[in-house]
Design a protein around this motif. Structure first.
Motif, mmCIF file in Angstrom:
data_model
loop_
_atom_site.group_PDB
_atom_site.id
_atom_site.type_symbol
_atom_site.label_atom_id
_atom_site.label_comp_id
_atom_site.label_asym_id
_atom_site.label_seq_id
_atom_site.Cartn_x
_atom_site.Cartn_y
_atom_site.Cartn_z
ATOM 1 N N SER A 1 -2.530 -1.797 -17.509
ATOM 2 C CA SER A 1 -1.694 -0.794 -16.940
ATOM 3 C C SER A 1 -2.199 -0.423 -15.423
ATOM 4 O O SER A 1 -3.552 -0.402 -15.344
ATOM 5 N N GLY A 2 -1.640 -0.285 -14.381
ATOM 6 C CA GLY A 2 -1.897 -0.123 -13.106
ATOM 7 C C GLY A 2 -2.160 -1.255 -12.642
ATOM 8 O O GLY A 2 -2.963 -1.235 -11.150
ATOM 9 N N ALA A 3 -1.968 -2.615 -12.742
ATOM 10 C CA ALA A 3 -2.399 -3.676 -12.248
ATOM 11 C C ALA A 3 -1.325 -4.213 -11.027
ATOM 12 O O ALA A 3 -1.536 -4.879 -10.107
ATOM 13 N N GLY A 4 -0.279 -3.235 -11.197
ATOM 14 C CA GLY A 4 0.680 -3.651 -10.064
ATOM 15 C C GLY A 4 1.927 -4.328 -10.718
ATOM 16 O O GLY A 4 2.879 -4.854 -9.884
ATOM 17 N N LYS A 5 2.124 -4.564 -11.743
ATOM 18 C CA LYS A 5 3.462 -5.273 -12.610
ATOM 19 C C LYS A 5 4.633 -4.720 -11.879
ATOM 20 O O LYS A 5 5.695 -5.456 -11.457
ATOM 21 N N SER A 6 4.809 -3.340 -12.010
ATOM 22 C CA SER A 6 6.168 -2.638 -11.796
ATOM 23 C C SER A 6 6.365 -2.717 -10.346
ATOM 24 O O SER A 6 7.370 -2.835 -9.923
ATOM 25 N N THR A 7 5.256 -2.728 -9.564
ATOM 26 C CA THR A 7 5.362 -2.700 -7.999
ATOM 27 C C THR A 7 5.913 -4.015 -7.650
ATOM 28 O O THR A 7 6.791 -3.896 -6.853
ATOM 29 N N LEU A 8 5.438 -5.203 -8.257
ATOM 30 C CA LEU A 8 5.694 -6.516 -7.958
ATOM 31 C C LEU A 8 7.262 -6.582 -8.437
ATOM 32 O O LEU A 8 8.079 -7.059 -7.474
ATOM 33 N N ILE B 1 0.797 -1.002 0.007
ATOM 34 C CA ILE B 1 -0.115 -0.148 -0.084
ATOM 35 C C ILE B 1 0.723 1.281 0.059
ATOM 36 O O ILE B 1 1.788 1.314 0.779
ATOM 37 N N TYR B 2 1.043 2.063 -1.183
ATOM 38 C CA TYR B 2 1.746 3.126 -1.073
ATOM 39 C C TYR B 2 1.108 4.302 0.025
ATOM 40 O O TYR B 2 0.021 4.090 0.392
ATOM 41 N N LYS B 3 1.921 5.252 0.045
ATOM 42 C CA LYS B 3 1.957 6.430 1.111
ATOM 43 C C LYS B 3 0.283 7.195 0.707
ATOM 44 O O LYS B 3 -0.406 7.484 1.560
ATOM 45 N N THR B 4 0.309 7.218 -0.509
ATOM 46 C CA THR B 4 -0.996 7.692 -1.056
ATOM 47 C C THR B 4 -2.275 6.956 -0.982
ATOM 48 O O THR B 4 -3.458 7.433 -1.242
ATOM 49 N N GLY B 5 -2.167 5.808 -0.476
ATOM 50 C CA GLY B 5 -3.441 5.042 -0.170
ATOM 51 C C GLY B 5 -3.672 3.994 -1.279
ATOM 52 O O GLY B 5 -4.599 3.338 -1.050
HETATM 53 P P1 ADP Z 1 1.641 -1.553 -13.589
HETATM 54 O O1 ADP Z 1 3.200 -1.722 -13.580
HETATM 55 O O2 ADP Z 1 1.000 -2.820 -13.745
HETATM 56 O O3 ADP Z 1 1.122 -0.686 -14.470
HETATM 57 P P2 ADP Z 1 2.052 -0.168 -11.031
HETATM 58 O O4 ADP Z 1 2.703 -1.151 -10.342
HETATM 59 O O5 ADP Z 1 2.901 0.785 -11.839
HETATM 60 O O6 ADP Z 1 1.310 -0.976 -12.264
HETATM 61 O O7 ADP Z 1 0.679 0.478 -10.398
HETATM 62 C C1 ADP Z 1 -0.108 -0.057 -9.440
HETATM 63 C C2 ADP Z 1 -0.905 0.899 -8.547
HETATM 64 O O8 ADP Z 1 0.005 1.371 -7.714
HETATM 65 C C3 ADP Z 1 -1.683 1.994 -9.406
HETATM 66 O O9 ADP Z 1 -2.578 2.161 -8.846
HETATM 67 C C4 ADP Z 1 -0.665 3.092 -9.473
HETATM 68 O O10 ADP Z 1 -1.082 4.088 -9.526
HETATM 69 C C5 ADP Z 1 -0.031 2.826 -7.954
HETATM 70 N N1 ADP Z 1 1.299 3.215 -7.862
HETATM 71 C C6 ADP Z 1 2.197 2.841 -8.463
HETATM 72 N N2 ADP Z 1 3.510 3.571 -8.018
HETATM 73 C C7 ADP Z 1 3.089 4.396 -7.027
HETATM 74 C C8 ADP Z 1 3.957 5.390 -6.178
HETATM 75 N N3 ADP Z 1 5.193 5.712 -6.369
HETATM 76 N N4 ADP Z 1 3.054 5.920 -5.541
HETATM 77 C C9 ADP Z 1 1.880 5.847 -5.210
HETATM 78 N N5 ADP Z 1 1.000 5.045 -5.958
HETATM 79 C C10 ADP Z 1 1.765 4.270 -6.978
#
Ligand code: ADP
Ligand code: ADP
Length: 237
Positions: A37-44, A10-14
């Motif tokens: 896009s936005g699924a969480g791939k980069s975050t993972l 959970i990012y600080k932004t919620g």
């Molecule tokens: P993907 O790579 O699949 O496009 P991301 O992992 O970039 O997905 O994003 C997953 C979710 O986390 C999205 O809702 C995105 O807005 C949010 N998010 C990604 N990076 C940040 C960040 N640094 N701060 C806050 N929210 C983020």
């Protein structure tokens, strides 16, 4: 082997980017990570290479928990994970060989002609890797003289030069034409399968993922919605 257990972010932004993500990648297996896009791939990917601290859950690299480490320990862990990027991230002014050797160091040295400072065995290994990716004739060319496909081959050799235990590959074909994309995917999967290297490829092209990877994990709104054989992938993922 890579193990991801009950990962939440959970990012600080919620924004809840990952929700209870659990999977294991055995040696030599190539996972295609797909999802909108936005699924969480980069975050993972960032939770695994620890550019992002997960909110909860565990990431294990060959049975070592790599979450909650000190900065020094984290730097050592990152050296065990090979990264391959969409835009290759080569140093354009350096030669192919120098780019590959920089993978061994983990940084680009400022000295001129640093190749001669490496032991012969490192150079020999870099040549073997360049041969494996089909670039041995181009070792002395500058990176900026190469085509996109050749650049990505350098990126692959550089990642392998550091003897990684895991490859994380971010959209490796997004800047390449369809034919070159297929060649690069085939090469990546062959190398991982033959050397027992586990890999995760973040890839938006579902057809390429289905054609070449060993397994597909589909993410949607931070949750795994598909995990299985590429041939069993249903259309809604
Ligand atoms: P993907 O790579 O699949 O496009 P991301 O992992 O970039 O997905 O994003 C997953 C979710 O986390 C999205 O809702 C995105 O807005 C949010 N998010 C990604 N990076 C940040 C960040 N640094 N701060 C806050 N929210 C983020
Ligand atoms: P040019 O005038 O051809 O652009 P450069 O100064 O860019 O020359 O580079 C010439 C050579 O110097 C390179 O091929 C490389 O061997 C070496 N070199 C340049 N930058 C670096 C660097 N950051 N680290 C190590 N060697 C470098």
């Amino acid at each position: 082997m890579l193990t991801v257990e009950a990962l939440n972010k959970i990012y600080k932004t919620g924004d809840k980017a990952l929700s209870d993500v659990t999977f294991t990648v055995p040696k030599g297996q190539v996972v295609g990570l797909i999802g909108p896009s936005g699924a969480g791939k980069s975050t993972l990917i960032r939770c695994i290479n620890r550019l992002v601290e997960p909110t909860s859950g565990v990431v294990k690299l060959n049975d070592q928990n790599i979450t909650g480490l000190s900065n020094t320990a984290l730097r050592r862990v990152r050296r065990r994970i090979g990264m391959i990027f969409q835009e290759y991230a080569l140093v354009e002014r350096l030669t192919v060989m120098e780019n590959v050797l920089s993978g061994r160091l983990g940084y680009v040295p400022f000295w001129r002609s640093f190749t001669r400072r490496f032991p012969g065995e490192d150079i020999a290994k870099a040549f073997r890797l360049l041969d494996r990716v089909g670039l041995s004739a181009h070792a002395d060319k500058r990176a900026d003289a190469l085509s996109g496909g050749q650049r990505q081959r350098v990126g692959i050799a550089r990642a392998l030069e550091q003897d990684p235990e895991l490859l994380l590959i971010d959209e490796p074909t997004a800047s390449l034409d369809p034919k070159t994309s297929r060649q690069i995917m085939r090469l990546l999967v062959e190398i991982c399968n033959e050397s027992g290297l586990p890999a995760i490829i973040n890839i938006h092209d579902v057809v390429l993922a289905q054609q070449f990877t060993d397994r597909i994990i589909g993410l949607q709104a931070g949750k795994i919605v598909f995990d299985g054989k590429p041939s069993e992938l249903t259309e809604q993922v």
